[in-house]
Design a protein around this motif. Structure first.
Motif, PDB file in Angstrom:
ATOM      1  N   SER A  13      -7.357  -9.923   2.227  1.00 43.22           N
ATOM      2  CA  SER A  13      -6.822 -10.836   1.224  1.00 43.22           C
ATOM      3  C   SER A  13      -5.396 -10.483   0.795  1.00 43.22           C
ATOM      4  CB  SER A  13      -7.727 -10.851  -0.011  1.00 43.22           C
ATOM      5  OG  SER A  13      -7.644  -9.610  -0.697  1.00 43.22           O
ATOM      6  N   LEU A  14      -4.897  -9.328   1.209  1.00 42.97           N
ATOM      7  CA  LEU A  14      -3.566  -8.892   0.795  1.00 42.97           C
ATOM      8  C   LEU A  14      -2.494  -9.494   1.686  1.00 42.97           C
ATOM      9  CD1 LEU A  14      -4.251  -5.098   0.162  1.00 42.97           C
ATOM     10  CD2 LEU A  14      -4.105  -6.922  -1.527  1.00 42.97           C
ATOM     11  N   PRO A  15      -1.280  -9.710   1.143  1.00 42.34           N
ATOM     12  CA  PRO A  15      -0.183 -10.181   1.985  1.00 42.34           C
ATOM     13  C   PRO A  15       0.247  -9.070   2.948  1.00 42.34           C
ATOM     14  CG  PRO A  15       0.622  -9.670  -0.207  1.00 42.34           C
ATOM     15  CD  PRO A  15      -0.871  -9.547  -0.257  1.00 42.34           C
ATOM     16  N   ASP A  16       0.985  -9.433   3.991  1.00 47.76           N
ATOM     17  CA  ASP A  16       1.382  -8.459   5.001  1.00 47.76           C
ATOM     18  C   ASP A  16       2.340  -7.397   4.465  1.00 47.76           C
ATOM     19  OD1 ASP A  16       1.395  -7.473   7.728  1.00 47.76           O
ATOM     20  OD2 ASP A  16       3.489  -8.135   7.758  1.00 47.76           O
ATOM     21  N   ASP A  17       3.078  -7.699   3.402  1.00 52.86           N
ATOM     22  CA  ASP A  17       4.065  -6.740   2.905  1.00 52.86           C
ATOM     23  C   ASP A  17       3.527  -5.833   1.793  1.00 52.86           C
ATOM     24  OD1 ASP A  17       3.928  -8.656   0.918  1.00 52.86           O
ATOM     25  OD2 ASP A  17       6.089  -8.637   0.525  1.00 52.86           O
ATOM     26  N   TRP A  18       2.203  -5.721   1.661  1.00 54.10           N
ATOM     27  CA  TRP A  18       1.675  -4.817   0.638  1.00 54.10           C
ATOM     28  C   TRP A  18       1.997  -3.376   1.048  1.00 54.10           C
ATOM     29  CZ3 TRP A  18      -2.179  -1.042   1.099  1.00 54.10           C
ATOM     30  CH2 TRP A  18      -2.900  -1.039   2.282  1.00 54.10           C
ATOM     31  N   THR A  19       2.274  -2.561   0.058  1.00 57.10           N
ATOM     32  CA  THR A  19       2.615  -1.170   0.343  1.00 57.10           C
ATOM     33  C   THR A  19       1.615  -0.197  -0.263  1.00 57.10           C
ATOM     34  OG1 THR A  19       4.099  -1.160  -1.558  1.00 57.10           O
ATOM     35  CG2 THR A  19       5.079  -1.584   0.580  1.00 57.10           C
ATOM     36  N   ASP A  20       1.153  -0.453  -1.476  1.00 51.37           N
ATOM     37  CA  ASP A  20       0.229   0.436  -2.165  1.00 51.37           C
ATOM     38  C   ASP A  20      -0.926  -0.359  -2.744  1.00 51.37           C
ATOM     39  OD1 ASP A  20       1.836   2.820  -1.914  1.00 51.37           O
ATOM     40  OD2 ASP A  20       3.170   1.924  -3.393  1.00 51.37           O
ATOM     41  N   TRP A  55     -14.307   7.432  -9.171  1.00 54.73           N
ATOM     42  CA  TRP A  55     -13.111   7.867  -8.450  1.00 54.73           C
ATOM     43  C   TRP A  55     -12.040   6.795  -8.455  1.00 54.73           C
ATOM     44  CZ3 TRP A  55     -17.982   8.602  -6.280  1.00 54.73           C
ATOM     45  CH2 TRP A  55     -18.387   9.926  -6.135  1.00 54.73           C
ATOM     46  N   ARG A  56     -10.802   7.266  -8.341  1.00 53.70           N
ATOM     47  CA  ARG A  56      -9.649   6.391  -8.116  1.00 53.70           C
ATOM     48  C   ARG A  56      -9.151   6.718  -6.715  1.00 53.70           C
ATOM     49  NH1 ARG A  56      -3.798   6.835 -10.867  1.00 53.70           N
ATOM     50  NH2 ARG A  56      -3.981   8.830  -9.846  1.00 53.70           N
ATOM     51  N   VAL A  57      -8.916   5.687  -5.921  1.00 50.40           N
ATOM     52  CA  VAL A  57      -8.472   5.867  -4.536  1.00 50.40           C
ATOM     53  C   VAL A  57      -7.152   5.143  -4.356  1.00 50.40           C
ATOM     54  CG1 VAL A  57      -9.059   5.555  -2.106  1.00 50.40           C
ATOM     55  CG2 VAL A  57     -10.871   6.000  -3.767  1.00 50.40           C
ATOM     56  N   LEU A  58      -6.171   5.848  -3.816  1.00 48.53           N
ATOM     57  CA  LEU A  58      -4.857   5.281  -3.523  1.00 48.53           C
ATOM     58  C   LEU A  58      -4.736   5.085  -2.019  1.00 48.53           C
ATOM     59  CD1 LEU A  58      -2.764   7.642  -5.803  1.00 48.53           C
ATOM     60  CD2 LEU A  58      -3.611   5.368  -6.350  1.00 48.53           C
ATOM     61  N   VAL A  59      -4.264   3.903  -1.622  1.00 46.08           N
ATOM     62  CA  VAL A  59      -4.162   3.549  -0.210  1.00 46.08           C
ATOM     63  C   VAL A  59      -2.733   3.121   0.083  1.00 46.08           C
ATOM     64  CG1 VAL A  59      -5.112   2.123   1.641  1.00 46.08           C
ATOM     65  CG2 VAL A  59      -6.532   2.680  -0.339  1.00 46.08           C
ATOM     66  N   ALA A  68      -4.244   6.653   4.288  1.00 46.66           N
ATOM     67  CA  ALA A  68      -4.104   5.507   5.184  1.00 46.66           C
ATOM     68  C   ALA A  68      -5.364   4.643   5.092  1.00 46.66           C
ATOM     69  CB  ALA A  68      -3.882   5.974   6.618  1.00 46.66           C
ATOM     70  N   ALA A  69      -5.182   3.358   5.303  1.00 47.23           N
ATOM     71  CA  ALA A  69      -6.310   2.428   5.211  1.00 47.23           C
ATOM     72  C   ALA A  69      -7.457   2.785   6.168  1.00 47.23           C
ATOM     73  CB  ALA A  69      -5.827   1.000   5.445  1.00 47.23           C
ATOM     74  N   PRO A  70      -7.186   3.194   7.422  1.00 47.13           N
ATOM     75  CA  PRO A  70      -8.312   3.580   8.288  1.00 47.13           C
ATOM     76  C   PRO A  70      -9.084   4.798   7.771  1.00 47.13           C
ATOM     77  CG  PRO A  70      -6.378   3.111   9.615  1.00 47.13           C
ATOM     78  CD  PRO A  70      -5.938   3.118   8.185  1.00 47.13           C
ATOM     79  N   ALA A  71      -8.400   5.736   7.130  1.00 46.33           N
ATOM     80  CA  ALA A  71      -9.091   6.911   6.573  1.00 46.33           C
ATOM     81  C   ALA A  71      -9.999   6.501   5.419  1.00 46.33           C
ATOM     82  CB  ALA A  71      -8.074   7.946   6.107  1.00 46.33           C
ATOM     83  N   VAL A  72      -9.521   5.601   4.580  1.00 49.42           N
ATOM     84  CA  VAL A  72     -10.341   5.123   3.470  1.00 49.42           C
ATOM     85  C   VAL A  72     -11.533   4.341   3.995  1.00 49.42           C
ATOM     86  CG1 VAL A  72     -10.354   3.660   1.411  1.00 49.42           C
ATOM     87  CG2 VAL A  72      -8.372   5.102   1.890  1.00 49.42           C
TER      88      VAL A  72
END
Length: 120
Positions: A13-20, A55-59, A68-72
């Motif tokens: 659902s996120l746009p392609d330019d999402w960073t965090d 937990w809080r998770v940063l991607v 990284a998204a694959p690790a999450v």
């Protein structure tokens, strides 16, 4: 729904330019907290001490100081495989940021290619 599948839907659902991306994770059976914490160590999940969420998770998408998204995704898949149910809540999404690179001493063609790839 499985945690890994929910995470995939969030990413889709996120746009392609999402960073965090920042989301909170809560498991339903708190007796399995230690088991879940061991499985979440690969994505550097940060525990809350006294909160409704565990937990809080940063991607990070393409760069940055986060998992990284694959690790999450693989950590959440491990939770699903272990039978630990829970829920995710997206807290913040940042878009449009660009990576900063040292360009001193690089040729102009490298600089132009970097600007083209990282264009906002």
């Amino acid at each position: 729904m499985a945690l890994a599948d929910t995470f995939n839907e969030i990413l889709a659902s996120l746009p392609d330019d999402w960073t965090d991306l920042e989301f909170d994770l809560r498991i339903f059976d708190e007796r399995r907290y230690v088991d879940a914490a061991v499985l979440l160590v690969t994505c550097n999940a940060q525990p809350y001490s006294h909160a409704d969420w565990h937990w809080r998770v940063l991607v990070a998408h393409r760069f940055g100081h986060a998992a990284a998204a694959p690790a999450v995704h693989s950590a959440l898949k491990l939770l699903d495989d272990a039978g630990i149910d829970g829920e995710l809540a997206v807290r913040e999404v940042r878009t449009g940021r660009a990576e900063v690179m040292q360009m001193w001493g690089r040729t102009e063609s490298v600089r132009q290619e970097f600007r083209r790839i990282r264009a906002q």
